[in-house]
Write an enzyme that holds these catalytic residues in place. Structure first.
Site, PDB file in Angstrom:
ATOM      1  N   ARG A 156      -9.311   3.273 -12.803  1.00 58.06           N
ATOM      2  CA  ARG A 156      -8.158   2.840 -12.019  1.00 58.06           C
ATOM      3  C   ARG A 156      -6.920   3.579 -12.516  1.00 58.06           C
ATOM      4  NH1 ARG A 156      -7.675  -3.033 -13.633  1.00 58.06           N
ATOM      5  NH2 ARG A 156      -8.400  -2.063 -15.568  1.00 58.06           N
ATOM      6  N   ASN A 214     -16.395   1.371  -4.067  1.00 57.14           N
ATOM      7  CA  ASN A 214     -15.044   1.553  -3.537  1.00 57.14           C
ATOM      8  C   ASN A 214     -14.908   0.971  -2.142  1.00 57.14           C
ATOM      9  OD1 ASN A 214     -13.981   2.719  -5.796  1.00 57.14           O
ATOM     10  ND2 ASN A 214     -13.980   4.808  -5.026  1.00 57.14           N
ATOM     11  N   CYS A 266      -8.726   7.474  -4.033  1.00 59.23           N
ATOM     12  CA  CYS A 266     -10.147   7.128  -3.888  1.00 59.23           C
ATOM     13  C   CYS A 266     -10.479   6.374  -2.607  1.00 59.23           C
ATOM     14  CB  CYS A 266     -10.596   6.311  -5.096  1.00 59.23           C
ATOM     15  SG  CYS A 266     -10.600   7.241  -6.639  1.00 59.23           S
TER      16      CYS A 266
END
Length: 455
Positions: A156, A214, A266
């Site tokens: 992250r 994700n 992402c």
């Protein structure tokens, strides 16, 4: 052990610095000579808390070095990590693997023919990429011993070092090769000894784990944002709803914070790449397709929320935007909600002023027509509306008396719900949040609902 990392961007640099801190001898390689020179001089090209100290310490102890030359470090390495970018390909949304395959060919040419080298895909790549990487190396260097492994990253931004050193899990995708498994165990031995779960799977499974993870998190964010919209209609509080469902162990509390939508390096590209992969294999992921569509619409919808807060008309008015990056503790502007929000405000006729603690330089590259300021109070000077877009810590303790005197009209739109209405309105502001309700339903609505239920 000796490790080479191809790509000294976000993933490569963080991974290299952390692996060096584990005691490995790491060389980070990049074709960008200017970036390498800056790294050698101790200049970090990205903002990530703690990364500068980590790089400096391991450079000083000669465990971490930087180079534009690939041949020597790859020849000497037992493990070679490929950590180059895989942006969305223009035109169709598939992951662009140009940089990956270019790096693979360069690595193949430099492999040591006398011992096994593990080539590790750290970049986020579509399912089956590892097979293609293996085929390329075999074509380029027949007979050279190597193994291709998928080792997706779960970092992250803003907490990457902690995520690397204290991960929830490590995923390693490897075919039937015990020697390759042993090398990967050695790479992560400090974490293995700390009882971090290490999941060994087939290579394609590991590649899909990254995308599926994700996509699920993006879906969770989008879910709570839709519930927030419903809360505004029903006069319910989305934060209490999120807490109430998040305490359920099957759901969990993370990623249930209502806001202006997800962005970053992402989620946007990975959800799109998963959609394209699924479509190509005639197994569409409808939930993820809907998630992407809702998130795209939401970012623009936030500008309409600001228009309403300003009385329905922004022409000739000034809006102060606090926070430009997609999340705090990073300078990353990729797919930031602030981009669509500001475009919407400008289309509505507003003059936009903006400030971000770390993202100003990157914001200048992607957002035009904004008057950039040096701090929050300069930004709100003369503004008709102030909008909190990114929840930086310094925006959590704003001096509302000072803001109120500086603004033309004291209106605060809090897209991250970091304040409470009572506190802000007590300072003379009009306050707009996301999904936290305003009043109890009028008796007529209650009677109507009761009658409907009885019917």
């Amino acid at each position: 052990m000796k490790i080479a990392i191809i790509g000294s961007g976000y993933v490569g640099l963080v991974s290299g610095a952390c692996l060096a801190d584990f005691g490995h001898e790491v060389t980070c390689i990049d074709i960008n000579a200017e970036r390498i020179e800056k790294l050698r001089a101790g200049e970090i090209p990205i903002y990530e808390p703690g990364l500068d100290e980590l790089v400096a310490r391991n450079t000083r102890f000669k465990r971490l070095s930087f180079s534009t030359e690939l041949e020597g470090p790859v020849h000497d390495a037992e493990a070679v990590f490929i950590a180059v970018g895989t942006p969305s390909r223009r035109g169709d949304g598939h992951a662009d693997l140009t940089y990956v395959y270019r790096a693979v060919r360069d690595v193949a040419a430099a492999l040591n023919p006398d011992r096994l080298t593990v080539v590790v895909d750290k970049s986020t790549v579509p399912v089956g990429t590892g097979d293609e990487v293996e085929w390329i190396i075999r074509e380029e260097r027949p007979g050279v011993p190597f193994a291709v492994v998928s080792n997706p990253e779960f970092l992250r931004e803003g907490a990457a070092i902690a995520d690397f050193k204290r991960p929830d899990r490590i995923v390693v995708g490897v075919e039937d090769d015990e020697d390759a498994r042993e090398i990967m165990r050695e790479v992560y031995r400090p974490l293995f000894l700390n009882e971090t779960p290490i999941l060994f799977t087939r290579r394609r499974t590991a590649e899909l784990i990254k995308y599926a993870g994700n996509a699920f998190l993006a879906m969770k964010i989008t879910f709570i944002n839709e519930i927030a919209d419903l809360c505004e209609r029903l006069d319910a509080d989305v934060q209490d709803v999120a807490l109430g469902i998040g305490l359920d162990g099957r759901i969990g509390k993370k990623f249930l914070h209502a806001g202006p939508g997800y962005g970053g390096s992402c989620f946007p590209k990975d959800t799109l790449a998963l959609i394209k992969t699924a479509q190509d294999h005639e197994s569409p992921v409808r939930l993820i397709e809907t998630t992407v569509a809702i998130n795209d619409q939401r970012k623009r919808a936030m500008s309409r929320k600001v228009v309403q807060a300003a009385g329905g008309d922004l022409r000739g008015k000034t809006v102060a935007v606090l926070g430009l990056t997609f999340k705090p503790n990073t300078d990353d502007m990729r797919d930031s909600p602030a981009i669509s929000l500001i475009q919407g405000l400008q289309d509505a006729g507003a003059l936009v002023r903006g400030f971000d603690p770390e993202g100003m330089e990157e914001a200048l590259k992607v957002i035009d027509g904004v008057e950039y300021c040096t701090d929050a109070y300069e930004t709100v000077g003369g503004a008709d509306v102030a909008v909190i877009v990114t929840e930086w810590d310094q925006f959590r303790a704003l001096d509302f008396d000072r803001m109120g005197k500086a603004m033309r009209d004291p209106v605060l739109v809090d897209l991250r719900n970091i304040y409470t209405r009572a506190d802000v309105e007590a300072r003379g502001f009009r306050y707009v949040d996301v999904g936290r309700g305003r009043q109890t339903p009028p008796p007529a609505m209650v009677r109507e609902n009761v009658l409907r239920l009885r019917a």
